[in-house]
Design an enzyme around this catalytic site. Structure first.
Site, mmCIF file in Angstrom:
data_model
loop_
_atom_site.group_PDB
_atom_site.id
_atom_site.type_symbol
_atom_site.label_atom_id
_atom_site.label_comp_id
_atom_site.label_asym_id
_atom_site.label_seq_id
_atom_site.Cartn_x
_atom_site.Cartn_y
_atom_site.Cartn_z
ATOM 1 N N TYR A 1 0.906 -1.120 -0.084
ATOM 2 C CA TYR A 1 -0.120 0.019 0.214
ATOM 3 C C TYR A 1 0.692 1.193 0.072
ATOM 4 O O TYR A 1 1.786 1.527 1.058
ATOM 5 C CB TYR A 1 -0.763 -0.005 1.099
ATOM 6 C CG TYR A 1 -2.020 1.008 1.224
ATOM 7 C CD1 TYR A 1 -3.237 0.875 0.507
ATOM 8 C CD2 TYR A 1 -1.922 2.113 1.892
ATOM 9 C CE1 TYR A 1 -4.382 1.564 0.547
ATOM 10 C CE2 TYR A 1 -3.089 2.948 2.353
ATOM 11 C CZ TYR A 1 -4.150 2.849 1.504
ATOM 12 O OH TYR A 1 -5.371 3.580 1.348
ATOM 13 N N SER B 1 1.172 -7.707 2.062
ATOM 14 C CA SER B 1 0.199 -6.782 2.386
ATOM 15 C C SER B 1 -0.854 -6.265 1.229
ATOM 16 O O SER B 1 -1.468 -7.380 0.852
ATOM 17 C CB SER B 1 1.122 -5.514 2.871
ATOM 18 O OG SER B 1 0.106 -4.720 3.438
ATOM 19 N N GLN B 2 -0.835 -4.986 0.679
ATOM 20 C CA GLN B 2 -1.807 -4.963 -0.238
ATOM 21 C C GLN B 2 -1.200 -5.851 -1.530
ATOM 22 O O GLN B 2 -2.320 -6.293 -2.177
ATOM 23 C CB GLN B 2 -1.623 -3.373 -0.984
ATOM 24 C CG GLN B 2 -2.423 -2.980 -2.219
ATOM 25 C CD GLN B 2 -2.012 -1.879 -2.625
ATOM 26 O OE1 GLN B 2 -2.935 -1.176 -2.478
ATOM 27 N NE2 GLN B 2 -1.032 -1.461 -3.253
ATOM 28 N N ASP C 1 -0.226 -8.362 14.432
ATOM 29 C CA ASP C 1 -0.403 -7.489 13.196
ATOM 30 C C ASP C 1 -1.857 -6.797 13.210
ATOM 31 O O ASP C 1 -2.977 -7.416 13.246
ATOM 32 C CB ASP C 1 -0.523 -8.333 12.143
ATOM 33 C CG ASP C 1 -0.412 -7.566 10.488
ATOM 34 O OD1 ASP C 1 -0.629 -6.377 10.581
ATOM 35 O OD2 ASP C 1 -0.112 -8.322 9.593
ATOM 36 N N HIS D 1 3.283 -6.195 11.590
ATOM 37 C CA HIS D 1 2.815 -6.139 10.170
ATOM 38 C C HIS D 1 4.094 -6.374 9.138
ATOM 39 O O HIS D 1 3.842 -6.548 8.321
ATOM 40 C CB HIS D 1 2.143 -4.641 9.555
ATOM 41 C CG HIS D 1 1.476 -5.055 8.334
ATOM 42 N ND1 HIS D 1 0.798 -6.160 7.894
ATOM 43 C CD2 HIS D 1 1.568 -4.309 6.993
ATOM 44 C CE1 HIS D 1 0.274 -5.965 6.446
ATOM 45 N NE2 HIS D 1 0.876 -4.904 6.139
#
Length: 324
Positions: A92, A186-187, A272, A302
């Site tokens: 992200y 993640s993203q 996370d 994260h």
């Protein structure tokens, strides 16, 4: 932050309550059909980076709406025969950055295709792909752009770009299209799950600490961005909860995971707060493939496994890409 989500012994039995739209498949078939009405027009321009161990190409291809999307394509230097390819998606706020930041997979002997994320790349790792599509009222960030209607939602464009990125990577003559992996964190892990559900013949996927999963739980469990962008939107747009959750249901990694067919490696971290572990398990537990595994990092946020997870991927993925 200590453990805040479900304990580890409950996560393997957790099931998301995200409701799949009845027309989910039709929505995506129509979306991808519209994108494929445009010529892919994948162009690979050699770049002199000063690196001697790899050959680098500046990529442009037609994504959603035929709009140009950038990327990098990296090969082991002097490649003459088709190689398996790893297609990577970015976290992200990040962009494709510079070529020398993408050397891992060429050094394993694979082709490596990195997709720039439209409209992003001004938080870290600069990007080069604009998003020319506007949206209605939105909270700063990307999570609520076009959230009033699934046809207008930002991630409809991103996920379409990602499918076209796989097609662009496979179009290169030095890629063995029958051995294609999708990968991201993640993203990028959420985009990877979308690709896993929309591209039926992938060889393997790796989805690390994935974002964009199990929206009903994520948006009410964590107060950390980016999920919190949705909460801030609803704080102002009172009463829009049902409409927002309907839009998000077309983009939930849980529903894409349920359509996955390739072997898969996931990861999660139990502290996370950005992508809570139950939301990751919501997608993992929906993934209907026997050859799947999840790495769990007990005391990490994260950042997940970081280099330890990279080492795990290096043990797991090459075996799938070179099998047979």
């Amino acid at each position: 932050m200590a453990l805040f989500d479900l304990p580890l012994d409950q996560l393997p039995s957790y099931r998301s309550r995200s409701t799949e739209p009845a027309d989910f498949d039709q929505f995506w078939e129509k979306t991808l059909g519209e994108a494929r009405s445009h010529d892919l027009d994948a162009r690979f321009e050699p770049v002199d980076t000063g690196l001697t161990g790899v050959d680098v190409f500046d990529v442009t291809f037609a994504g959603f709406g035929g709009q140009p999307v950038k990327g990098w394509f990296v090969l082991p230097a002097g490649t003459t025969e088709p190689l398996p390819v790893v297609v990577q998606f970015i976290g992200y706020g990040g962009g494709r950055s510079l070529p020398h930041t993408h050397l891992l997979w060429a050094n394993t002997g694979f082709a490596h295709f990195v997709m720039d994320t439209r409209g992003q790349g001004s938080t870290w790792g600069g990007g080069d792909t604009p998003d020319p599509v506007g949206s209605g009222p939105a909270v700063p960030g990307y999570m609520t752009r076009g959230i009033q209607d699934p046809h207008d939602y930002y991630y409809r464009r991103v996920f379409t770009d990602a499918v076209r990125a796989v097609e662009a990577a496979r179009s290169h003559p030095l890629v063995d299209a029958t051995r294609t992996a999708a990968l991201g964190a993640s993203q990028g892990g959420g985009i990877t799950l979308a690709v896993a559900g929309l591209v039926p013949d992938l060889t393997a996927i790796v989805s690390d600490v994935p974002f964009l999963c199990d929206f009903p739980r994520a948006t009410t469990l964590t107060d950390r961005d980016p999920y919190r962008e949705i909460g801030r939107y609803l704080k102002t747009h009172r009463g829009a909860d049902a409409d927002v959750q309907r839009t998000l249901s077309y983009f939930d990694g849980v529903h894409f995971a349920a359509r996955g067919r390739a072997p898969a490696l996931f990861s999660t971290a139990l502290e996370d707060q950005t992508c809570p572990p139950s939301t990751v398990y919501g997608a993992f537990n929906a993934y209907p493939v026997e050859d799947k595994a999840i790495e769990v990092y007990t005391f990490n946020d994260h950042e997940g496994g970081g280099p330890y997870q990279e080492a795990a991927i290096l043990r797991w993925l090459p075996k799938r890409l070179t099998a047979g």
